[in-house]
Design a protein around this motif. Structure first.
Motif, PDB file in Angstrom:
ATOM      1  N   SER A 200     -31.820 -18.393   0.415  1.00 18.43           N
ATOM      2  CA  SER A 200     -31.028 -19.615   0.549  1.00 18.43           C
ATOM      3  C   SER A 200     -30.686 -19.834   2.020  1.00 18.43           C
ATOM      4  O   SER A 200     -30.857 -18.935   2.859  1.00 18.43           O
ATOM      5  CB  SER A 200     -29.739 -19.502  -0.275  1.00 18.43           C
ATOM      6  N   VAL A 201     -30.174 -21.018   2.326  1.00 18.30           N
ATOM      7  CA  VAL A 201     -29.794 -21.332   3.703  1.00 18.30           C
ATOM      8  C   VAL A 201     -28.779 -20.325   4.222  1.00 18.30           C
ATOM      9  O   VAL A 201     -28.908 -19.796   5.324  1.00 18.30           O
ATOM     10  CB  VAL A 201     -29.231 -22.772   3.773  1.00 18.30           C
ATOM     11  N   ASN A 202     -27.756 -20.041   3.417  1.00 27.06           N
ATOM     12  CA  ASN A 202     -26.726 -19.097   3.855  1.00 27.06           C
ATOM     13  C   ASN A 202     -27.250 -17.672   3.977  1.00 27.06           C
ATOM     14  O   ASN A 202     -26.814 -16.907   4.836  1.00 27.06           O
ATOM     15  CB  ASN A 202     -25.534 -19.127   2.898  1.00 27.06           C
ATOM     16  N   GLN A 203     -28.165 -17.306   3.125  1.00 25.34           N
ATOM     17  CA  GLN A 203     -28.745 -15.967   3.213  1.00 25.34           C
ATOM     18  C   GLN A 203     -29.559 -15.814   4.499  1.00 25.34           C
ATOM     19  O   GLN A 203     -29.538 -14.759   5.128  1.00 25.34           O
ATOM     20  CB  GLN A 203     -29.630 -15.691   1.984  1.00 25.34           C
ATOM     21  N   ILE A 204     -30.250 -16.867   4.872  1.00 25.66           N
ATOM     22  CA  ILE A 204     -31.011 -16.841   6.136  1.00 25.66           C
ATOM     23  C   ILE A 204     -30.063 -16.634   7.309  1.00 25.66           C
ATOM     24  O   ILE A 204     -30.301 -15.812   8.198  1.00 25.66           O
ATOM     25  CB  ILE A 204     -31.808 -18.152   6.309  1.00 25.66           C
ATOM     26  N   ILE A 205     -28.977 -17.399   7.305  1.00 23.94           N
ATOM     27  CA  ILE A 205     -28.002 -17.313   8.390  1.00 23.94           C
ATOM     28  C   ILE A 205     -27.418 -15.903   8.467  1.00 23.94           C
ATOM     29  O   ILE A 205     -27.316 -15.312   9.550  1.00 23.94           O
ATOM     30  CB  ILE A 205     -26.885 -18.355   8.192  1.00 23.94           C
ATOM     31  N   PHE A 206     -27.048 -15.378   7.303  1.00 22.73           N
ATOM     32  CA  PHE A 206     -26.432 -14.054   7.281  1.00 22.73           C
ATOM     33  C   PHE A 206     -27.419 -12.971   7.695  1.00 22.73           C
ATOM     34  O   PHE A 206     -27.085 -12.068   8.474  1.00 22.73           O
ATOM     35  CB  PHE A 206     -25.876 -13.775   5.883  1.00 22.73           C
ATOM     36  N   LEU A 207     -28.646 -13.054   7.193  1.00 22.18           N
ATOM     37  CA  LEU A 207     -29.652 -12.055   7.534  1.00 22.18           C
ATOM     38  C   LEU A 207     -29.908 -12.041   9.038  1.00 22.18           C
ATOM     39  O   LEU A 207     -29.973 -10.976   9.664  1.00 22.18           O
ATOM     40  CB  LEU A 207     -30.951 -12.329   6.777  1.00 22.18           C
ATOM     41  N   GLU A 208     -30.029 -13.212   9.630  1.00 23.32           N
ATOM     42  CA  GLU A 208     -30.300 -13.243  11.075  1.00 23.32           C
ATOM     43  C   GLU A 208     -29.132 -12.658  11.859  1.00 23.32           C
ATOM     44  O   GLU A 208     -29.319 -11.985  12.868  1.00 23.32           O
ATOM     45  CB  GLU A 208     -30.603 -14.662  11.543  1.00 23.32           C
ATOM     46  N   TYR A 209     -27.909 -12.926  11.377  1.00 25.88           N
ATOM     47  CA  TYR A 209     -26.742 -12.349  12.045  1.00 25.88           C
ATOM     48  C   TYR A 209     -26.810 -10.822  12.026  1.00 25.88           C
ATOM     49  O   TYR A 209     -26.558 -10.160  13.040  1.00 25.88           O
ATOM     50  CB  TYR A 209     -25.460 -12.828  11.362  1.00 25.88           C
ATOM     51  N   VAL A 210     -27.159 -10.250  10.864  1.00 24.89           N
ATOM     52  CA  VAL A 210     -27.260  -8.796  10.761  1.00 24.89           C
ATOM     53  C   VAL A 210     -28.387  -8.279  11.650  1.00 24.89           C
ATOM     54  O   VAL A 210     -28.239  -7.264  12.347  1.00 24.89           O
ATOM     55  CB  VAL A 210     -27.492  -8.361   9.296  1.00 24.89           C
TER      56      VAL A 210
END
Length: 617
Positions: free
Chosen positions: A156-166
């Motif tokens: 999902s959009v939010n999962q992409i954002i979170f994964l890149e942050y990690v």
């Protein structure tokens, strides 16, 4: 080709809508919302793992039950370790956790069950491993990244954002680097179909994400448009959300598409200022200040600047914070008298802040008072302190702009000989001439005018005449004269108005008219460059008309700034009648009102002049 690019070329990035459902992760700025796995009824092992109070307790449970633990138990163990360590309750250091044999067992069993966990669980596990400092090239981290690579098009959009942050917190590896390259591409593809346009939290997360990425205009416009629609639907923003929006916009290149968002967001920020720390507020102000320009004026909000000053005063944040805030106001040309009063009262109560203070802080205070042409109630006390201070004697030019300091003190009617001597040294003046900076030239001319008109006893400090002439010749005025034609029409022709003149001290005058008794104009017989060369009968009156543009005023009110006010005072001291005309006000008039407006302003000055004549004679 690098390993990461080779890997990226094999990633299958779909740009079509997918039907796989995954739970979103709310991510804004640098924060994530923990996702708790669904607990099984009467699962005592799971309950025990949730309720332990130290990392050692977790490892004790793992050592006894690892062989019967399923993926839910393992994931809960990782989650508990993360929560305990982040809250400071783990009672073991990160290094001690990583060196524990049971942690190694957890990693081995997580790898064993990797096919049974979903994307959210994988992200949670990766977050914990990264937080605890597990190396990015370790087997368990690489296993999880491989799994996420396989499902990259289903994120999902939010999962992409979170994964890149990690991933940004992890060391570089070919797999990690390839994912970092791929995720923005996937983000754009997914956002077209999967952005929840009614979910303002998700939109704010996306805005933050694109502020750090080079995304297409289409992607940016879609997020901004969605955000505007949410804001127009009476959605209430928190202070944290408003701050995040403004920061994200300021991280991107200035663009007029941000205007409606900024104008809609700033009121929410103002309403919730008390919920934010002063550092957050000050940073927000600084970011907006850096983006402001006449081309993009909407980055500035007068009300926000005022409210920040009020916040600072209400919380009594002290002299230094007040000075930092005044410095930002100075750059913007914003005046807020209560803040000036607050900082001045601190100096009155503690004279050392000026007498033995930091030269840069004292310089900012002096410049703020001079530039706004405002004198706080404590001014007489402050003036004595500034005159007595020795803080400028050994200050570096990198801390204080000497020429500007001297010009500022002239405007404040404070004459410190040590400052005059420093800034009028011949080698320093030569360096100023070489730079040909317009503001430096204006500062020097202010000093020159002040000394020769008000303090001739300091004339010996001035540089040689040829330097003075060079400064006078270098300063060029504006080239347009919107009042010229109306004045000529009102007074009877072009021979009655002289435009673009100057004095031998560097004043520039837009228009000059000569009036004889009764207020009748006198024609100019020849064109002169300098005002001093005009041949005028003693009983006649020289009237100077100065067109005041926006930069002659404070940005948030029609208060003439200090250097303009000082220029008018020096001309008046030479015996000239000065009529300042606010261009903005004049242009707001209907055409039939403009000439009467000018004539009325002239008439008032003529009457004042005649009263003076009657007193004299």
């Amino acid at each position: 080709m690098s390993k990461s690019l080779m890997f990226l070329s094999h990633l299958r990035i779909l740009r079509t809508k997918t039907n796989v459902h995954t739970n979103g992760i709310y991510f804004i700025a640098n924060y994530s919302k923990d996702i708790t796995p669904n607990s099984t009824k009467d699962d005592y092992l799971l309950s025990d793992l949730k309720n332990v109070h130290s990392a050692s307790n977790v490892f004790n449970i793992v050592s006894k039950h690892i062989t019967i633990m399923n993926q839910k138990h393992i994931l809960q163990a990782f989650k508990t370790l993360f929560v305990l360590q982040k809250s400071g309750k783990a009672k073991l250091s990160k290094k001690e956790i990583l060196q524990n044999n049971e942690f190694d067992n957890l990693c081995r069993y997580l790898k064993k069950h990797i096919r049974k966990i979903d994307v959210n669980d994988a992200l949670e596990a990766l977050k914990t491993l990264s937080f605890l400092g597990v190396p990015g090239d370790s087997t368990i981290v690489q296993t999880i990244l491989q799994m996420l690579r396989h499902y990259i098009n289903d994120l999902s959009v939010n999962q992409i954002i979170f994964l890149e942050y990690v991933l940004t917190k992890m060391q570089s590896t070919p797999l990690r680097d390839a994912l970092c390259i791929a995720l923005p591409i996937v983000f754009e593809a997914q956002m077209l179909f999967r952005l929840d346009k009614d979910n303002i939290k998700e939109i704010i997360s996306c805005l933050y994400y694109i502020s750090k990425k080079n995304v297409s205009d289409k992607c940016k416009i879609q997020i901004i448009t969605s955000l505007i629609k949410c804001l127009e639907s009476n959605y209430e923003l928190s202070g944290e959300q408003a701050k995040s929006i403004l920061w994200s916009i300021c991280f991107m290149k200035e663009d007029e598409i941000f205007e409606p968002v900024i104008k809609a967001t700033v009121p929410f920020l103002i309403r919730n200022l008390q919920c934010l720390s002063y550092n957050e507020i000050e940073t927000t102000l600084q970011l907006l200040l850096q983006k402001y320009s006449p081309t993009f004026p909407f980055y500035y909000s007068a009300k926000l600047f005022d409210q920040v000053g009020e916040y600072l005063i209400d919380k009594d944040l002290g002299f230094q914070n007040g000075i930092y805030c005044l410095h930002k106001y100075l750059k913007m040309g914003h005046c807020y008298d209560p803040l000036m009063n607050y900082v001045s009262s601190k100096c009155e109560n503690n004279p050392d802040l000026i007498l033995n203070g930091n030269p840069k802080a004292v310089f900012i205070l002096c410049t703020a008072i001079a530039s706004t042409d405002y004198r706080p109630p404590q001014w007489e006390t402050l003036k004595k302190q500034i005159y007595r201070t020795e803080c400028f004697e050994n200050c570096l030019q990198t801390d204080v702009h000497l020429l500007k300091l001297c010009s500022t003190l002239c405007i404040l009617n404070i004459f410190k000989e040590d400052v005059f001597e420093q800034c009028l040294k011949e080698d320093y003046i030569q360096s100023i001439i070489k730079r040909s900076n317009v503001s430096d030239i204006k500062h020097f001319l202010t000093i020159l005018q002040t000394i020769l008109i008000f303090k001739p006893e300091y004339a010996h400090l001035l540089p040689p005449k040829h330097f003075i002439e060079e400064f006078v010749n270098k300063y060029e005025p504006v080239s347009d004269f919107p009042l010229e034609a109306p004045l000529q029409k009102a007074l009877g022709g072009g021979t009655y108005v002289a435009s673009n003149m100057k004095t031998k001290l560097g004043h520039h005058i837009d228009h000059v008219i000569i009036l004889r008794k009764g207020g009748y104009p006198v024609a100019f017989t020849k064109q002169e460059t300098f005002l001093e060369n005009l041949e005028v009968l003693p009983e006649n009156q020289i009237v100077l008309i100065s067109t005041l543009r926006p930069w002659h005023y404070s940005i948030n009110c029609r208060r003439i700034n200090g250097i303009t006010s000082h220029m008018i005072k020096t001309l008046q001291a030479k015996g000239y009648t000065v009529i300042p005309v606010c261009l903005e006000e004049w242009e707001s008039l209907a055409d039939f009102e403009k000439i009467p407006y000018l004539m009325q302003a002239i008439k008032i000055k003529v009457e004042e002049f005649n009263k003076c004549l009657n007193v004299l004679y």
